[in-house]
Motif scaffolding. Sequence first.
Motif, mmCIF file in Angstrom:
data_model
loop_
_atom_site.group_PDB
_atom_site.id
_atom_site.type_symbol
_atom_site.label_atom_id
_atom_site.label_comp_id
_atom_site.label_asym_id
_atom_site.label_seq_id
_atom_site.Cartn_x
_atom_site.Cartn_y
_atom_site.Cartn_z
ATOM 1 N N ASN A 131 0.829 -1.194 0.000
ATOM 2 C CA ASN A 131 0.000 0.000 0.000
ATOM 3 C C ASN A 131 0.871 1.254 0.000
ATOM 4 O O ASN A 131 0.573 2.250 -0.675
ATOM 5 N N SER A 132 1.984 1.188 0.737
ATOM 6 C CA SER A 132 2.931 2.302 0.724
ATOM 7 C C SER A 132 3.590 2.440 -0.641
ATOM 8 O O SER A 132 3.833 3.561 -1.109
ATOM 9 N N ALA A 133 3.888 1.304 -1.296
ATOM 10 C CA ALA A 133 4.466 1.358 -2.641
ATOM 11 C C ALA A 133 3.501 2.018 -3.609
ATOM 12 O O ALA A 133 3.897 2.824 -4.466
ATOM 13 N N ASN A 134 2.217 1.700 -3.471
ATOM 14 C CA ASN A 134 1.181 2.337 -4.280
ATOM 15 C C ASN A 134 1.201 3.846 -4.083
ATOM 16 O O ASN A 134 1.183 4.631 -5.039
ATOM 17 N N PHE A 135 1.248 4.247 -2.808
ATOM 18 C CA PHE A 135 1.265 5.667 -2.470
ATOM 19 C C PHE A 135 2.501 6.359 -3.031
ATOM 20 O O PHE A 135 2.428 7.467 -3.577
ATOM 21 N N GLN A 136 3.661 5.701 -2.907
ATOM 22 C CA GLN A 136 4.898 6.319 -3.374
ATOM 23 C C GLN A 136 4.982 6.355 -4.893
ATOM 24 O O GLN A 136 5.586 7.268 -5.466
ATOM 25 N N GLY A 257 12.087 1.786 -0.826
ATOM 26 C CA GLY A 257 11.962 1.348 0.555
ATOM 27 C C GLY A 257 10.708 0.530 0.783
ATOM 28 O O GLY A 257 10.727 -0.465 1.519
ATOM 29 N N ALA A 258 9.603 0.906 0.148
ATOM 30 C CA ALA A 258 8.354 0.157 0.289
ATOM 31 C C ALA A 258 8.478 -1.239 -0.308
ATOM 32 O O ALA A 258 7.998 -2.221 0.262
ATOM 33 N N LEU A 259 9.120 -1.355 -1.453
ATOM 34 C CA LEU A 259 9.271 -2.659 -2.090
ATOM 35 C C LEU A 259 10.199 -3.560 -1.283
ATOM 36 O O LEU A 259 9.967 -4.769 -1.169
ATOM 37 N N LEU A 260 11.267 -2.981 -0.714
ATOM 38 C CA LEU A 260 12.148 -3.768 0.151
ATOM 39 C C LEU A 260 11.401 -4.240 1.396
ATOM 40 O O LEU A 260 11.558 -5.381 1.833
ATOM 41 N N PRO A 301 18.276 7.683 -0.818
ATOM 42 C CA PRO A 301 18.417 6.875 0.403
ATOM 43 C C PRO A 301 17.622 7.427 1.581
ATOM 44 O O PRO A 301 17.204 6.654 2.458
ATOM 45 N N ILE A 302 17.405 8.737 1.628
ATOM 46 C CA ILE A 302 16.553 9.292 2.689
ATOM 47 C C ILE A 302 15.142 8.723 2.553
ATOM 48 O O ILE A 302 14.504 8.336 3.548
ATOM 49 N N GLY A 303 14.638 8.654 1.319
ATOM 50 C CA GLY A 303 13.320 8.083 1.093
ATOM 51 C C GLY A 303 13.248 6.616 1.460
ATOM 52 O O GLY A 303 12.257 6.147 2.038
ATOM 53 N N GLY A 306 13.276 6.440 5.317
ATOM 54 C CA GLY A 306 12.024 6.958 5.859
ATOM 55 C C GLY A 306 10.863 6.012 5.663
ATOM 56 O O GLY A 306 10.050 5.802 6.571
ATOM 57 N N LEU A 307 10.751 5.409 4.483
ATOM 58 C CA LEU A 307 9.648 4.505 4.221
ATOM 59 C C LEU A 307 9.816 3.192 4.968
ATOM 60 O O LEU A 307 8.839 2.607 5.440
ATOM 61 N N THR A 308 11.062 2.713 5.095
ATOM 62 C CA THR A 308 11.302 1.520 5.908
ATOM 63 C C THR A 308 10.853 1.754 7.340
ATOM 64 O O THR A 308 10.215 0.891 7.962
ATOM 65 N N PHE A 309 11.162 2.916 7.875
ATOM 66 C CA PHE A 309 10.729 3.272 9.226
ATOM 67 C C PHE A 309 9.208 3.328 9.317
ATOM 68 O O PHE A 309 8.603 2.759 10.236
ATOM 69 N N ASN A 310 8.561 3.999 8.378
ATOM 70 C CA ASN A 310 7.102 4.129 8.411
ATOM 71 C C ASN A 310 6.408 2.776 8.361
ATOM 72 O O ASN A 310 5.455 2.512 9.104
ATOM 73 N N THR A 311 6.867 1.908 7.455
ATOM 74 C CA THR A 311 6.233 0.593 7.298
ATOM 75 C C THR A 311 6.415 -0.251 8.549
ATOM 76 O O THR A 311 5.480 -0.912 9.007
#
Length: 443
Positions: A131-136, A257-260, A301-303, A306-311
């Motif tokens: 869902n985060s990947a969709n958003f990003q 980050g979302a895909l990872l 890399p900031i993105g 950040g996304l790894t943290f959010n997920t």
Amino acid sequence: MFAAGQTVSNTGTWMQRIAQDWLVLQLTGSTTALGVTTGLQFLPMLLFGLWGGVIADRYRKRVLLIGTQTVMGLLAAVMAVLVLSGAVEVWHVWLLAFGLGLATAVDNPARQSFVIEMVGRKDLANAVSLNSANFQLARIVGPAVGGLLITAIGTGWVFALNAVSYIAVLLGLLAMREAELRTMPVVPREKGQLREGLRYVRGRPDLLVAIALVGFIGTFGFNFAVTLAGFSNNVFHAGPGSFGLLNTVFAVGSLAGALLAAKRGRTRLRVLVGAAIVFGLLETAAAFMPGYWSFALLLVPIGIAGLTFNTAANSTVQLGSDPAMRGRVMGIYMLVFMGGTPLGGPLIGWLAESFGPRVGLFAGGLISLIAALTVGALLARHSGIRLRPRAMVRALRPAAATAPTTAPATAPTAAASPTVPTTPAGAGVTATRSGFGNPAVKI
């Protein structure tokens, strides 16, 4: 159907976000005014976010989302009329941003807790990541297209296109077969439900750790609407297209980050803290980048961090919550994540205007780093583990060699495990009520 509707709507939302920021800069020329706009949009989350979580527990999530998405589309349409008619003033933008925030205060906890109704507990962490990947993905397309459309047809038509994009998400929600959803029973209306949710989170140290860290980083670290606009306009002296490109580059890193995170498919507090530390380090470093392209490249890399943290934070909180409490817990989660923006947005905007965008970005990154290191130290003290640099790096890579860890079919309560069980070396540490009380989440 949910993903398809969200892709269209989120693309329109990011187009509007770029248009709104650029419109405020055109009307005022002030990054402080831009920070006020961002703050007003998130102020309702601070004021009413907890009640939004209570509402999410009391009513069907799908019905709530249909209502909130309709309101958001109407607000975008009103903004389009004001801009296209030439009557728009900055207070109009502020008022409509506040109205959007009111709808968001209910929409966010309902939408976050609706994910588990579509996929169940087993696939929740993966679904949050996708869902985060969709958003990003929308964040990649939206700012780039928005920047081009602002130059080509003006901000008013960008608002109009966003209003139309809400039709897609409404059609997706209306087309769902509710019998196929894992619908959670609604909580009857009773007195004290808000206090009950607060007591529940207070008694769960694992949830408190994740939510506290989300609060600090959400308030001070994720103010890119202010800092990227300031860098583009005042540091690099670029136009709206370059501003949109910065947002797109940042979104590329977030998508990666979302895909990872989706590939990793499990949640650990160690991943949460490690990603937060890396995010703070990189954000402080970005403040010193000398040129546009070096700054843009570091946003990738900031993105990712950040996304790894959010997920990790989102999955940790949802999996650790009782189903009857999930809406209220997610209301608290979104309160601290987005509700702190009315404080952080104007503050970072003021720093950027008074001392330069570099100071604003550095301050946000430094506060995020200090918060992450503090939480990491508390985690190590209570759990008997250490956060090592190699572990921090591994936190940003998928754990391909280890089978995904899934939560048990029934959400365990904090009191289910009074002591910390012994685990084999390298197997992770399972937290408990006495330390970090969610047996479903590994450290």
